[in-house]
Design a protein around this motif. Sequence first.
Motif, mmCIF file in Angstrom:
data_model
loop_
_atom_site.group_PDB
_atom_site.id
_atom_site.type_symbol
_atom_site.label_atom_id
_atom_site.label_comp_id
_atom_site.label_asym_id
_atom_site.label_seq_id
_atom_site.Cartn_x
_atom_site.Cartn_y
_atom_site.Cartn_z
ATOM 1 N N GLU A 1 0.823 -1.210 0.000
ATOM 2 C CA GLU A 1 0.000 0.000 0.000
ATOM 3 C C GLU A 1 0.853 1.253 0.000
ATOM 4 N N TYR A 2 1.977 1.195 0.706
ATOM 5 C CA TYR A 2 2.828 2.376 0.828
ATOM 6 C C TYR A 2 4.187 2.126 0.190
ATOM 7 N N SER A 3 4.167 1.846 -1.097
ATOM 8 C CA SER A 3 5.422 1.707 -1.836
ATOM 9 C C SER A 3 5.807 3.081 -2.368
ATOM 10 N N GLY A 4 7.080 3.408 -2.272
ATOM 11 C CA GLY A 4 7.554 4.717 -2.711
ATOM 12 C C GLY A 4 9.061 4.733 -2.783
ATOM 13 N N GLN A 5 9.643 5.890 -2.477
ATOM 14 C CA GLN A 5 11.101 5.996 -2.515
ATOM 15 C C GLN A 5 11.775 5.178 -1.421
ATOM 16 N N ALA A 6 11.140 5.088 -0.258
ATOM 17 C CA ALA A 6 11.757 4.398 0.873
ATOM 18 C C ALA A 6 12.003 2.921 0.540
ATOM 19 N N LYS A 7 13.147 2.427 0.966
ATOM 20 C CA LYS A 7 13.519 1.027 0.787
ATOM 21 C C LYS A 7 13.413 0.337 2.148
ATOM 22 N N VAL A 8 12.699 -0.798 2.197
ATOM 23 C CA VAL A 8 12.335 -1.385 3.490
ATOM 24 C C VAL A 8 12.722 -2.851 3.575
ATOM 25 N N THR A 9 13.264 -3.246 4.719
ATOM 26 C CA THR A 9 13.467 -4.641 5.079
ATOM 27 C C THR A 9 13.337 -4.738 6.593
ATOM 28 N N GLY A 10 13.487 -5.933 7.156
ATOM 29 C CA GLY A 10 13.375 -6.014 8.603
ATOM 30 C C GLY A 10 13.332 -7.424 9.141
ATOM 31 N N VAL A 11 13.053 -7.486 10.457
ATOM 32 C CA VAL A 11 13.056 -8.739 11.208
ATOM 33 C C VAL A 11 11.701 -8.905 11.889
ATOM 34 N N LEU A 12 11.060 -10.042 11.654
ATOM 35 C CA LEU A 12 9.778 -10.349 12.287
ATOM 36 C C LEU A 12 9.989 -10.993 13.657
ATOM 37 N N GLU A 13 9.019 -10.795 14.520
ATOM 38 C CA GLU A 13 9.047 -11.367 15.868
ATOM 39 C C GLU A 13 7.758 -12.161 16.054
ATOM 40 N N LEU A 14 7.851 -13.492 16.028
ATOM 41 C CA LEU A 14 6.675 -14.335 16.091
ATOM 42 C C LEU A 14 6.754 -15.246 17.316
ATOM 43 N N PRO A 15 5.733 -15.217 18.190
ATOM 44 C CA PRO A 15 5.762 -16.049 19.399
ATOM 45 C C PRO A 15 5.977 -17.520 19.067
#
Length: 322
Positions: free
Chosen positions: A121-135
């Motif tokens: 939904e919010y794709s743009g100039q920003a480049k995104v990655t990350g780490v999920l936290e799942l119980p």
Amino acid sequence: MFCLAAVLLFLSLPARALDVLLIQSYHAGFEWDRNYIAGLEATLGGGYNLTRFEMDTKRLPEHVFDRQADKAFSFYRAQRPDIVVLGDDNALKYMLPRLHNEPISIVFLGVNANPRRLLAEYSGQAKVTGVLELPLFIRNMREISMLMGKRNIRVKVMFDSGVTSQIAADYILRQYEQIRLSLGIEIDIIHASTFDGWQREIQSAFEEKFDAIIVGLYQALVDKEGNNVAAHQVLSWTNQHAVLPLFGFWDFAVGKGKTAGGVVLFGYAQGQHAPQLVEKIAQGEDASTIPIQIGRQGRAIYSTYEMSRWSLTPSSRWQAID
């Protein structure tokens, strides 16, 4: 000769430390935040300047979350960091709509929700990655069942009514429905919005014929006046009044005067994982090409005191912390 000397001088200068802005969903006094910040600081090292902004959404009411996000965005504009780290679900949910058209790399951590819809939904100039936290729900259920010495047990799983709790509980419920028969364990997930409601659920668990209680998240409970109840007060009361063994999903809930143990997630491990992605970005990788990862450095830990209180003996797979 002069040009060569200038080049050599330039190459000998230390590289500029990169500026990293951490936007926290919660606050530094919350043990999860304190632990992952310690992991961030230890792993980032001296090559980075870390600044922080606290959205404080555990203690503040939901109607001010947008206002907090606006403040965080103003802070970002003033700081102009090289990389933004978003800590936990609310930071990603409220900040990505504000940051997605900024020329910035973003690394999130501690996120429970599937971020794909939000990223689409919010794709743009920003480049995104990350780490999920799942119980670590399935591992917990199996270990608790073996610890209690019987297969068909009933477990009450307690959460507050915060956003992260809703997401974590939905994830647990999906896993449970897939393997309910093979586990042979019955669970009931409770969302309490008030401390009074939480207390009633803890006190009724024995009469309702549950065998154990898992303490999930409990930082967003309010009293009769609508004020946030301190997390340590909730956990302390729960420990003192429960008549069934208490277990936890997160490391900060385990210890003397808390829960007896569990296969838990560690804030420090999340704080260590995210800088690995920050470093890749600093080395020139496009954040959007770095796969989103799942932090799975959970392990079984226990409180010697609390296990003894419930006459439980953990196996050698469990690590004592006190």
